[in-house]
Design an enzyme around this catalytic site. Structure first.
Site, mmCIF file in Angstrom:
data_model
loop_
_atom_site.group_PDB
_atom_site.id
_atom_site.type_symbol
_atom_site.label_atom_id
_atom_site.label_comp_id
_atom_site.label_asym_id
_atom_site.label_seq_id
_atom_site.Cartn_x
_atom_site.Cartn_y
_atom_site.Cartn_z
ATOM 1 N N ASN A 9 0.887 -0.952 -0.186
ATOM 2 C CA ASN A 9 0.175 -0.178 0.161
ATOM 3 C C ASN A 9 0.595 1.337 0.117
ATOM 4 O OD1 ASN A 9 1.136 -0.096 2.538
ATOM 5 N ND2 ASN A 9 -0.869 0.069 3.540
ATOM 6 N N CYS A 10 2.348 1.421 -0.229
ATOM 7 C CA CYS A 10 3.252 2.336 -0.312
ATOM 8 C C CYS A 10 2.456 3.042 -1.815
ATOM 9 C CB CYS A 10 4.790 1.670 -0.263
ATOM 10 S SG CYS A 10 5.654 3.183 -0.210
ATOM 11 N N ASN A 11 3.171 4.062 -1.328
ATOM 12 C CA ASN A 11 2.172 5.085 -2.889
ATOM 13 C C ASN A 11 3.313 5.138 -3.920
ATOM 14 O OD1 ASN A 11 -0.064 5.845 -1.887
ATOM 15 N ND2 ASN A 11 0.560 7.921 -1.497
#
Length: 117
Positions: A9-11
């Protein structure tokens, strides 16, 4: 096939995976939340880049450490210790190449190092 390490979920990881997919580059994704980084892997990476590059000091996990904890990260060993207990603090993504690694996402670097795969 590339090994890519990070948090789903890290951009920045999302940007990297999107770029790899768009450029049809095969990879295996290793999610720190499901497969925590191992000391042996961190030692491999520290042979290819400095421990300072591996520690993400801009992220919230680093900022949550006390000033004393931050000040104690002074060398490869202390960096590995803090990264093993806080995988979210590892700069991401980490992309393993044959004799190199890429940290983070920079499209120009990806074009230079990955386009011929």
């Amino acid at each position: 096939m590339l090994n890519v390490y990070g948090i789903k979920n890290c951009n920045t990881v999302k940007k990297a995976l999107d770029w790899l997919n768009e450029n049809q580059i095969a990879y295996t994704f290793h999610d720190y939340k499901k497969e925590p980084a191992q000391d042996s892997k961190l030692m491999e990476w520290q042979k290819l880049t400095s421990w300072e590059n591996l520690v993400n000091k801009k992220g919230t996990t680093w900022k949550k450490l006390s000033a004393e904890q931050q000040a104690a990260v002074v060398d490869e060993k202390s960096a590995r210790e803090v990264l093993l207990s806080n995988n979210s603090m590892i700069k991401r993504p980490v992309i393993e190449l044959e004799n190199d690694i890429i940290l983070g996402f920079d499209e120009e670097t990806y074009k230079q190092k990955l386009s011929n795969l």
